[in-house]
Design a protein around this motif. Sequence first.
Motif, PDB file in Angstrom:
ATOM      1  N   TYR A 139      -2.636   3.958   0.176  1.00  0.00           N
ATOM      2  CA  TYR A 139      -3.353   4.187   1.432  1.00  0.00           C
ATOM      3  C   TYR A 139      -2.477   3.814   2.629  1.00  0.00           C
ATOM      4  O   TYR A 139      -2.414   4.553   3.622  1.00  0.00           O
ATOM      5  CB  TYR A 139      -4.658   3.379   1.455  1.00  0.00           C
ATOM      6  N   ARG A 140      -1.787   2.680   2.509  1.00  0.00           N
ATOM      7  CA  ARG A 140      -0.908   2.246   3.608  1.00  0.00           C
ATOM      8  C   ARG A 140       0.204   3.263   3.850  1.00  0.00           C
ATOM      9  O   ARG A 140       0.508   3.613   4.991  1.00  0.00           O
ATOM     10  CB  ARG A 140      -0.313   0.876   3.282  1.00  0.00           C
ATOM     11  N   ALA A 141       0.828   3.741   2.768  1.00  0.00           N
ATOM     12  CA  ALA A 141       1.933   4.700   2.893  1.00  0.00           C
ATOM     13  C   ALA A 141       1.452   6.002   3.528  1.00  0.00           C
ATOM     14  O   ALA A 141       2.117   6.562   4.419  1.00  0.00           O
ATOM     15  CB  ALA A 141       2.557   4.967   1.529  1.00  0.00           C
ATOM     16  N   LEU A 142       0.310   6.507   3.074  1.00  0.00           N
ATOM     17  CA  LEU A 142      -0.186   7.785   3.574  1.00  0.00           C
ATOM     18  C   LEU A 142      -0.674   7.716   5.014  1.00  0.00           C
ATOM     19  O   LEU A 142      -0.298   8.554   5.842  1.00  0.00           O
ATOM     20  CB  LEU A 142      -1.337   8.281   2.691  1.00  0.00           C
ATOM     21  N   PHE A 143      -1.502   6.731   5.319  1.00  0.00           N
ATOM     22  CA  PHE A 143      -2.229   6.762   6.587  1.00  0.00           C
ATOM     23  C   PHE A 143      -1.781   5.726   7.600  1.00  0.00           C
ATOM     24  O   PHE A 143      -1.573   6.052   8.765  1.00  0.00           O
ATOM     25  CB  PHE A 143      -3.733   6.634   6.324  1.00  0.00           C
ATOM     26  N   GLN A 144      -1.605   4.470   7.173  1.00  0.00           N
ATOM     27  CA  GLN A 144      -1.239   3.449   8.152  1.00  0.00           C
ATOM     28  C   GLN A 144       0.197   3.628   8.639  1.00  0.00           C
ATOM     29  O   GLN A 144       0.497   3.378   9.797  1.00  0.00           O
ATOM     30  CB  GLN A 144      -1.441   2.052   7.553  1.00  0.00           C
ATOM     31  N   LYS A 145       1.090   4.067   7.753  1.00  0.00           N
ATOM     32  CA  LYS A 145       2.490   4.259   8.128  1.00  0.00           C
ATOM     33  C   LYS A 145       2.884   5.731   8.206  1.00  0.00           C
ATOM     34  O   LYS A 145       3.702   6.112   9.033  1.00  0.00           O
ATOM     35  CB  LYS A 145       3.411   3.527   7.135  1.00  0.00           C
ATOM     36  N   GLY A 146       2.307   6.579   7.334  1.00  0.00           N
ATOM     37  CA  GLY A 146       2.711   7.984   7.274  1.00  0.00           C
ATOM     38  C   GLY A 146       1.928   8.916   8.188  1.00  0.00           C
ATOM     39  O   GLY A 146       2.293  10.081   8.333  1.00  0.00           O
ATOM     40  N   ARG A 147       0.834   8.404   8.781  1.00  0.00           N
ATOM     41  CA  ARG A 147       0.013   9.196   9.707  1.00  0.00           C
ATOM     42  C   ARG A 147      -0.387  10.548   9.106  1.00  0.00           C
ATOM     43  O   ARG A 147      -0.361  11.580   9.776  1.00  0.00           O
ATOM     44  CB  ARG A 147       0.740   9.411  11.053  1.00  0.00           C
ATOM     45  N   ALA A 148      -0.733  10.549   7.833  1.00  0.00           N
ATOM     46  CA  ALA A 148      -1.118  11.792   7.151  1.00  0.00           C
ATOM     47  C   ALA A 148      -2.399  12.357   7.742  1.00  0.00           C
ATOM     48  O   ALA A 148      -3.299  11.616   8.135  1.00  0.00           O
ATOM     49  CB  ALA A 148      -1.305  11.532   5.659  1.00  0.00           C
ATOM     50  N   ARG A 149      -2.455  13.687   7.803  1.00  0.00           N
ATOM     51  CA  ARG A 149      -3.647  14.375   8.314  1.00  0.00           C
ATOM     52  C   ARG A 149      -4.074  15.446   7.319  1.00  0.00           C
ATOM     53  O   ARG A 149      -3.235  16.044   6.636  1.00  0.00           O
ATOM     54  CB  ARG A 149      -3.351  15.033   9.665  1.00  0.00           C
ATOM     55  N   ALA A 150      -5.362  15.694   7.252  1.00  0.00           N
ATOM     56  CA  ALA A 150      -5.884  16.757   6.390  1.00  0.00           C
ATOM     57  C   ALA A 150      -5.166  18.056   6.720  1.00  0.00           C
ATOM     58  O   ALA A 150      -4.894  18.348   7.884  1.00  0.00           O
ATOM     59  CB  ALA A 150      -7.380  16.915   6.606  1.00  0.00           C
ATOM     60  N   ILE A 268      12.501   8.263   8.219  1.00  0.00           N
ATOM     61  CA  ILE A 268      12.484   7.488   6.974  1.00  0.00           C
ATOM     62  C   ILE A 268      11.779   6.180   7.302  1.00  0.00           C
ATOM     63  O   ILE A 268      12.225   5.431   8.180  1.00  0.00           O
ATOM     64  CB  ILE A 268      13.905   7.207   6.465  1.00  0.00           C
ATOM     65  N   ILE A 269      10.665   5.918   6.642  1.00  0.00           N
ATOM     66  CA  ILE A 269       9.838   4.757   7.000  1.00  0.00           C
ATOM     67  C   ILE A 269       9.622   3.886   5.764  1.00  0.00           C
ATOM     68  O   ILE A 269       9.164   4.369   4.724  1.00  0.00           O
ATOM     69  CB  ILE A 269       8.474   5.214   7.560  1.00  0.00           C
ATOM     70  N   GLY A 270       9.956   2.623   5.861  1.00  0.00           N
ATOM     71  CA  GLY A 270       9.726   1.684   4.770  1.00  0.00           C
ATOM     72  C   GLY A 270       8.273   1.247   4.725  1.00  0.00           C
ATOM     73  O   GLY A 270       7.609   1.142   5.762  1.00  0.00           O
ATOM     74  N   VAL A 271       7.775   0.998   3.519  1.00  0.00           N
ATOM     75  CA  VAL A 271       6.379   0.576   3.332  1.00  0.00           C
ATOM     76  C   VAL A 271       6.364  -0.726   2.540  1.00  0.00           C
ATOM     77  O   VAL A 271       6.962  -0.809   1.472  1.00  0.00           O
ATOM     78  CB  VAL A 271       5.579   1.644   2.554  1.00  0.00           C
ATOM     79  N   SER A 272       5.703  -1.740   3.091  1.00  0.00           N
ATOM     80  CA  SER A 272       5.549  -3.003   2.366  1.00  0.00           C
ATOM     81  C   SER A 272       4.143  -3.530   2.567  1.00  0.00           C
ATOM     82  O   SER A 272       3.749  -3.870   3.685  1.00  0.00           O
ATOM     83  CB  SER A 272       6.556  -4.044   2.859  1.00  0.00           C
ATOM     84  N   LEU A 273       3.397  -3.588   1.492  1.00  0.00           N
ATOM     85  CA  LEU A 273       2.024  -4.093   1.570  1.00  0.00           C
ATOM     86  C   LEU A 273       2.000  -5.553   2.009  1.00  0.00           C
ATOM     87  O   LEU A 273       1.047  -6.010   2.646  1.00  0.00           O
ATOM     88  CB  LEU A 273       1.348  -3.928   0.198  1.00  0.00           C
ATOM     89  N   PHE A 274       3.094  -6.285   1.704  1.00  0.00           N
ATOM     90  CA  PHE A 274       3.148  -7.711   2.056  1.00  0.00           C
ATOM     91  C   PHE A 274       3.111  -7.925   3.574  1.00  0.00           C
ATOM     92  O   PHE A 274       2.803  -9.007   4.043  1.00  0.00           O
ATOM     93  CB  PHE A 274       4.416  -8.358   1.488  1.00  0.00           C
ATOM     94  N   LEU A 275       3.448  -6.892   4.342  1.00  0.00           N
ATOM     95  CA  LEU A 275       3.495  -7.029   5.796  1.00  0.00           C
ATOM     96  C   LEU A 275       2.221  -6.546   6.484  1.00  0.00           C
ATOM     97  O   LEU A 275       2.122  -6.583   7.704  1.00  0.00           O
ATOM     98  CB  LEU A 275       4.706  -6.254   6.354  1.00  0.00           C
ATOM     99  N   ALA A 276       1.263  -6.085   5.703  1.00  0.00           N
ATOM    100  CA  ALA A 276       0.011  -5.600   6.293  1.00  0.00           C
ATOM    101  C   ALA A 276      -0.758  -6.753   6.926  1.00  0.00           C
ATOM    102  O   ALA A 276      -0.780  -7.869   6.403  1.00  0.00           O
ATOM    103  CB  ALA A 276      -0.844  -4.922   5.223  1.00  0.00           C
ATOM    104  N   THR A 277      -1.395  -6.479   8.070  1.00  0.00           N
ATOM    105  CA  THR A 277      -2.233  -7.484   8.721  1.00  0.00           C
ATOM    106  C   THR A 277      -3.566  -7.584   7.982  1.00  0.00           C
ATOM    107  O   THR A 277      -3.896  -6.726   7.153  1.00  0.00           O
ATOM    108  CB  THR A 277      -2.521  -7.090  10.180  1.00  0.00           C
ATOM    109  N   GLU A 278      -4.331  -8.604   8.316  1.00  0.00           N
ATOM    110  CA  GLU A 278      -5.637  -8.749   7.667  1.00  0.00           C
ATOM    111  C   GLU A 278      -6.544  -7.562   8.001  1.00  0.00           C
ATOM    112  O   GLU A 278      -7.296  -7.081   7.152  1.00  0.00           O
ATOM    113  CB  GLU A 278      -6.307 -10.066   8.094  1.00  0.00           C
ATOM    114  N   GLU A 279      -6.434  -7.051   9.243  1.00  0.00           N
ATOM    115  CA  GLU A 279      -7.225  -5.881   9.639  1.00  0.00           C
ATOM    116  C   GLU A 279      -6.829  -4.661   8.809  1.00  0.00           C
ATOM    117  O   GLU A 279      -7.683  -3.882   8.375  1.00  0.00           O
ATOM    118  CB  GLU A 279      -7.027  -5.567  11.130  1.00  0.00           C
TER     119      GLU A 279
END
Length: 331
Positions: A139-150, A268-279
Motif C-alpha cells: 500500500y505504501r509503495a503504490l499510494f503513499q509513495k507511488g501516487r498510483a491512480r485508477a 526512482i523512489i525508495g520505499v521503507s515501511l520503517f520510515l512511515a509515520t504513525e498517521e
Amino acid sequence: ITMATPRNVMRAVRVFGFGGPEVLKLQSDVLVPDPKENQVLIKVHACGVNPVETYIRSGSYARKPALPYTPGSDVAGVIERVGEHVTAFKKGDRVFTIGTVSGGYADYAVAAANTVFPLSDELDFRQGAAIGIPYFTAYRALFQKGRARAGESVLVHGASGGVGIATCQIARACGLKVLGTAGTEEGMNVVLRNGCHQAFNHREANYIDKIKEYTGMEGVDIIIEMLSNVNLATDLQLLARAGRVMVVGCRGPVEINPRDTMNKESSIIGVSLFLATEEEMHECATAVRDGIAAGWLKPAVGSEYPLERVVQAHEDIIHSSGARGKMVLLL
C-alpha cells in the motif's frame, strides 16, 4: 504439597553474531518477556519470514539491532497479557502485528499496542502472519509513495512473493491495470489468481520485449521492484512518460544511465515501511481492514516451516527457484 511453577520460559530464535543462516540459534530456555505500558504479550501461532530479516541477520542492512536479538516482525496469534493503559485488546483476542519489540521467531512476543490489529475470523493465523509487512509495504509503495491512480498500469516485478501478491490484490481492487512477473509456471499461475491481468516469466530471455509488446510500446506507469540490483536499468526502459520505479527490494549495487530518467522524466523512489509515520501506518491499516471486509484481501501462504527449521527458511527465501506466496514459520 508441591505447587506447579508457572512456565516462564519459551522457545525463541536468537542471533548472537551477524552472519549466514547458521547464526540463527533456537533456544528453549528464553524468558517470556513482560509487556510494559502500551504493550501486549502475544502467544504466537505463526510468524512471517521477510527477505529484510535475512539482510539484517547478515549485518548488511542499514539498521542493526543490538546483539543478541530475536528476528521477526509480523506475527499472528492470541493476546496473552496486556500492559498498563492498553484498552483496545484483552486476553484471548486474535490479532496480527506489523512489528514486535521482542522478536517474532518465538513462542511469545511483545508488541506495541499501536502496531497490533484485530485478526478477522475469516483468516487463519498463517494468513494473519502474511498481512503485516507485505500489505502495508504494498500500500505504501503504490499510494503513499507511488501516487498510483485508477486507470494507470503497474508492473509488479517479482509478483509471486508476499509483497508481490499483496500489491497485485490491492492494485486490482483499486482499478489499476496489473502486470506481474514470476520465475516459474506455478508462480505465474499464483499471480494470475491474485489480481494480475497478465503474467510474464522473468526467466525467459525475451520477457522484456513481451512486456513492451503487451503495453503497445507505451510503457507502464509504475513498477514495484523487488530486486532492483538486477532489474533497475531495464525497468527504466519499460516506464511510460513520468513513470515511477518503486524500489521495495535490493540485494546489492547496480549500474544505470541517469539519462534514461531524463528521456521520460521518470523517477526512482525508495520505499521503507520503517520510515512511515504513525498517521501513514493508520492509513495502511484502514486500507487493509477495508480489503478484508470487502473480501479481496486474501493472503496467499507459500512455504511453511516449523520453528526448528528456521535456518532452512532463511536459505530458501533467498535461494529458492521461485516464490508462491508468503513464507511463514508455524509455532
